[in-house]
Motif scaffolding. Structure first.
Motif, PDB file in Angstrom:
ATOM      1  N   THR A  56      37.961  31.593  37.101  1.00 15.58           N
ATOM      2  CA  THR A  56      38.437  30.304  36.581  1.00 15.58           C
ATOM      3  C   THR A  56      38.853  30.381  35.108  1.00 15.58           C
ATOM      4  N   GLY A  57      38.484  31.454  34.416  1.00 12.83           N
ATOM      5  CA  GLY A  57      38.967  31.653  33.044  1.00 12.83           C
ATOM      6  C   GLY A  57      40.469  31.858  32.984  1.00 12.83           C
ATOM      7  N   LEU A  58      41.092  32.144  34.145  1.00 17.65           N
ATOM      8  CA  LEU A  58      42.541  32.338  34.187  1.00 17.65           C
ATOM      9  C   LEU A  58      43.298  31.054  33.820  1.00 17.65           C
ATOM     10  N   ARG A  59      42.731  29.905  34.161  1.00 17.49           N
ATOM     11  CA  ARG A  59      43.413  28.624  33.883  1.00 17.49           C
ATOM     12  C   ARG A  59      43.607  28.407  32.379  1.00 17.49           C
ATOM     13  N   PRO A  60      42.522  28.476  31.555  1.00 17.07           N
ATOM     14  CA  PRO A  60      42.768  28.322  30.115  1.00 17.07           C
ATOM     15  C   PRO A  60      43.659  29.425  29.530  1.00 17.07           C
ATOM     16  N   LEU A  61      43.611  30.637  30.090  1.00 21.60           N
ATOM     17  CA  LEU A  61      44.526  31.684  29.608  1.00 21.60           C
ATOM     18  C   LEU A  61      45.977  31.257  29.853  1.00 21.60           C
ATOM     19  N   GLY A  62      46.249  30.711  31.044  1.00 17.79           N
ATOM     20  CA  GLY A  62      47.606  30.245  31.365  1.00 17.79           C
ATOM     21  C   GLY A  62      48.055  29.155  30.405  1.00 17.79           C
ATOM     22  N   ASN A  63      47.159  28.226  30.108  1.00 16.89           N
ATOM     23  CA  ASN A  63      47.500  27.144  29.179  1.00 16.89           C
ATOM     24  C   ASN A  63      47.787  27.701  27.790  1.00 16.89           C
ATOM     25  N   HIS A  64      47.004  28.698  27.399  1.00 20.00           N
ATOM     26  CA  HIS A  64      47.203  29.339  26.092  1.00 20.00           C
ATOM     27  C   HIS A  64      48.585  29.999  26.029  1.00 20.00           C
ATOM     28  N   TRP A  65      48.938  30.721  27.083  1.00 20.71           N
ATOM     29  CA  TRP A  65      50.251  31.375  27.111  1.00 20.71           C
ATOM     30  C   TRP A  65      51.379  30.349  27.081  1.00 20.71           C
ATOM     31  N   SER A  66      51.228  29.289  27.882  1.00 19.33           N
ATOM     32  CA  SER A  66      52.294  28.270  27.926  1.00 19.33           C
ATOM     33  C   SER A  66      52.485  27.663  26.541  1.00 19.33           C
ATOM     34  N   ALA A  67      51.369  27.379  25.840  1.00 19.43           N
ATOM     35  CA  ALA A  67      51.462  26.780  24.502  1.00 19.43           C
ATOM     36  C   ALA A  67      52.080  27.761  23.505  1.00 19.43           C
ATOM     37  N   ARG A  68      51.725  29.029  23.631  1.00 19.45           N
ATOM     38  CA  ARG A  68      52.218  30.033  22.676  1.00 19.45           C
ATOM     39  C   ARG A  68      53.659  30.448  22.951  1.00 19.45           C
ATOM     40  N   MET A  69      53.994  30.584  24.233  1.00 15.71           N
ATOM     41  CA  MET A  69      55.263  31.233  24.551  1.00 15.71           C
ATOM     42  C   MET A  69      56.333  30.299  25.094  1.00 15.71           C
ATOM     43  N   GLY A  70      55.955  29.071  25.447  1.00 15.44           N
ATOM     44  CA  GLY A  70      56.934  28.108  25.934  1.00 15.44           C
ATOM     45  C   GLY A  70      57.728  28.645  27.110  1.00 15.44           C
ATOM     46  N   SER A  71      59.065  28.654  26.997  1.00 14.52           N
ATOM     47  CA  SER A  71      59.897  29.066  28.134  1.00 14.52           C
ATOM     48  C   SER A  71      60.228  30.569  28.091  1.00 14.52           C
ATOM     49  N   GLU A  72      59.706  31.241  27.081  1.00 13.19           N
ATOM     50  CA  GLU A  72      59.898  32.692  26.994  1.00 13.19           C
ATOM     51  C   GLU A  72      59.132  33.333  28.167  1.00 13.19           C
ATOM     52  N   GLY A  73      59.763  34.273  28.863  1.00  6.25           N
ATOM     53  CA  GLY A  73      59.112  34.850  30.037  1.00  6.25           C
ATOM     54  C   GLY A  73      57.937  35.753  29.683  1.00  6.25           C
ATOM     55  N   VAL A  74      56.957  35.813  30.577  1.00  9.58           N
ATOM     56  CA  VAL A  74      55.802  36.693  30.395  1.00  9.58           C
ATOM     57  C   VAL A  74      55.874  37.797  31.438  1.00  9.58           C
ATOM     58  N   ASP A  75      55.537  39.006  31.046  1.00  5.40           N
ATOM     59  CA  ASP A  75      55.466  40.137  31.970  1.00  5.40           C
ATOM     60  C   ASP A  75      54.060  40.706  31.817  1.00  5.40           C
ATOM     61  N   ALA A  76      53.272  40.686  32.880  1.00  2.00           N
ATOM     62  CA  ALA A  76      51.877  41.118  32.737  1.00  2.00           C
ATOM     63  C   ALA A  76      51.399  41.893  33.952  1.00  2.00           C
ATOM     64  N   HIS A  77      50.416  42.755  33.710  1.00  5.08           N
ATOM     65  CA  HIS A  77      49.803  43.581  34.759  1.00  5.08           C
ATOM     66  C   HIS A  77      48.402  43.043  35.022  1.00  5.08           C
ATOM     67  N   ILE A  78      48.143  42.672  36.274  1.00  8.18           N
ATOM     68  CA  ILE A  78      46.864  42.024  36.596  1.00  8.18           C
ATOM     69  C   ILE A  78      46.037  42.935  37.501  1.00  8.18           C
ATOM     70  N   LEU A  79      44.859  43.347  36.977  1.00  4.70           N
ATOM     71  CA  LEU A  79      43.962  44.216  37.744  1.00  4.70           C
ATOM     72  C   LEU A  79      42.852  43.351  38.332  1.00  4.70           C
ATOM     73  N   VAL A  80      42.713  43.408  39.655  1.00  8.75           N
ATOM     74  CA  VAL A  80      41.685  42.600  40.314  1.00  8.75           C
ATOM     75  C   VAL A  80      40.606  43.548  40.836  1.00  8.75           C
ATOM     76  N   THR A  81      39.345  43.246  40.546  1.00  2.10           N
ATOM     77  CA  THR A  81      38.257  44.159  40.926  1.00  2.10           C
ATOM     78  C   THR A  81      37.884  44.023  42.401  1.00  2.10           C
ATOM     79  N   HIS A  82      37.857  42.772  42.913  1.00  2.00           N
ATOM     80  CA  HIS A  82      37.520  42.515  44.311  1.00  2.00           C
ATOM     81  C   HIS A  82      37.796  41.051  44.624  1.00  2.00           C
ATOM     82  N   TYR A  83      37.484  40.646  45.872  1.00  2.00           N
ATOM     83  CA  TYR A  83      37.976  39.351  46.363  1.00  2.00           C
ATOM     84  C   TYR A  83      36.913  38.273  46.457  1.00  2.00           C
ATOM     85  N   HIS A  84      35.770  38.467  45.835  1.00  3.44           N
ATOM     86  CA  HIS A  84      34.781  37.378  45.817  1.00  3.44           C
ATOM     87  C   HIS A  84      35.345  36.205  45.028  1.00  3.44           C
TER      88      HIS A  84
END
Ligand SMILES: [Zn+2]
Ligand SMILES: [Zn+2]
Length: 403
Positions: A56-84
């Motif tokens: 659930t920490g992903l939600r505030p990260l998304g808000n932070h990016w939207s506020a910082r970067m606006g309509s500028e595109g983001v390119d990111a690599h997401i590593l997921v440890t497992h599916y719990h």
């Protein structure tokens, strides 16, 4: 003659957006370390963006990016440890997934329960009816899924990622990420005691600048009622950190029932054995470069500050473990609430104004004016009076004047 200085490299920067294990917590006693489930952001020195886990920490990260970067595109690599749940539950609430200009590369393993394209299936399942109002077709960001496995290593830009199997029900990957600024090992959700996995984690952790490790339980719980739940303790973290000559150990995946004081206790026990230990907290950042590792905290998110001047004696321990005591001026104060005895009975959840008389500074107005919200009553606490519990709320003008 002009001396040519080599360009100073930016540090690698790691930010903790979610540190709680199992399920998010909102209880007051968990606020200081934070209640969001695992999500970390890592920015490599040359600008490659990584996200570790989608709790659930992903939600505030998304808000932070939207506020910082606006309509500028983001390119990111997401590593997921497992599916719990605690590692994927932020997915539907991450705004950048719903914006077409963004591009994401995912890395995760093929679960025997989900089969090929496990992580893609997780996305579809999380946004399926009747669990979510819109379906996955609304996620317009470009998404590329990569299946990885324990023992594999691959490069992303100038960063090298290595995965290793940990011991956790239904499987879990630990990741080592070697950036040009320093190395971090993200090894959460691991129960010690399976020799192959114990070896894997030690291989990953060898000489790392930062080891982020599952410290959900106390060593006593791990040895008794919590054996078999797939988690670990600060004591195991200390053992691995020592054996592998790790520079910094970060206790992570705090139990939802661990109070802030409880986590404080794990941290101070761990520091007795391994002084460079930290307890992960929301908003904590770790920067790494040639000069070493620096750990910092953002300003408290619950502080409602009142400017005051009080003389105080402050004592504690310095960074290098020496005791100190000195006279200091307290310049502002954070106040959460109060308990007041009143003749009137204010309405629950209504606002009160509280003016506290002070005599701290004679030449200035000797009163603090606070706005409060009524949250609790205690009838008959005082003769003919009602005990009123209030939480102070921020003044609108105070909010404007802060940063
Ligand atoms: Zn977990
Ligand atoms: Zn788990």
């Amino acid at each position: 003659m002009r001396r040519i200085h080599p360009m100073k490299q930016k540090p690698a920067k790691l930010t903790f957006w979610g540190v709680r294990g199992s399920t998010p917590t909102l209880e007051r006693y968990t606020w200081r370390y934070g209640g969001n489930t695992p999500c970390l952001e890592l920015m490599a020195p040359e600008g490659t963006r990584f996200v570790l886990d989608c709790g659930t920490g992903l939600r505030p990260l998304g808000n932070h990016w939207s506020a910082r970067m606006g309509s500028e595109g983001v390119d990111a690599h997401i590593l997921v440890t497992h599916y719990h749940w605690d590692h994927i539950q932020g997915i539907p609430f991450f705004h950048p997934f719903f914006e077409a200009q963004n591009k994401f590369h995912f890395y995760s393993f093929q679960s025997k329960h989900l089969g090929v394209d496990s992580l893609r299936k997780v996305f579809e399942a999380q946004l399926s009816s009747p669990y979510f109002p819109v379906d996955v077709s609304m996620m317009t960001a470009s998404r590329e899924f990569n299946e990885v496995s324990g023992g594999q290593s691959w490069d992303i830009g100038k960063t090298k990622v290595t995965a290793g199997w940990l011991n956790h029900p239904q499987g879990c990957l630990g990741y080592r990420i070697d950036t040009t600024g320093g190395s971090i090992v993200y090894a959460t959700d691991n129960e010690p005691g399976v020799p192959e996995c114990d070896r894997n984690i030690r291989q990953l952790a060898q000489g790392a600048d930062v080891l982020i490790y599952d410290a959900q339980y106390s060593p006593e719980q791990l040895a008794s009622e919590r054996r078999g739940w797939g988690h670990s303790s600060w004591l195991e973290g200390v053992k691995i950190a020592r054996e592998c000559r790790v520079r910094n150990l970060v206790l992570f995946h705090h139990d939802p029932d661990s109070t802030d004081r409880g986590v404080d206790g794990f941290l101070s026990a761990a520091r007795q054995e391994f002084p460079s230990t930290w307890a992960a907290a929301e908003g904590m950042t770790i920067t790494m470069d040639d000069h070493g590792v620096d750990v910092a905290m953002r300003e408290s998110r619950i502080g409602q500050r009142r400017r005051l001047r009080y003389m105080a004696t402050v004592s504690g321990q310095t960074e290098d473990g020496k005791s100190f005591e000195e006279k200091a001026t307290v310049r502002d104060i954070s106040i959460q609430g109060a308990y007041i005895c009143l003749n009137s009975r204010p309405r629950l959840q209504s606002e009160l104004r509280v003016l506290i008389e002070t005599n701290g500074e004679p030449q200035r107005s000797a009163a603090i004016s606070l706005r409060a919200n009524v949250v609790h009553f205690e009838d008959g606490a005082e003769k003919n009076q009602v005990g009123v519990g209030v939480v102070f709320v921020e003044e609108p003008e105070a909010r404007r004047s802060r940063d």
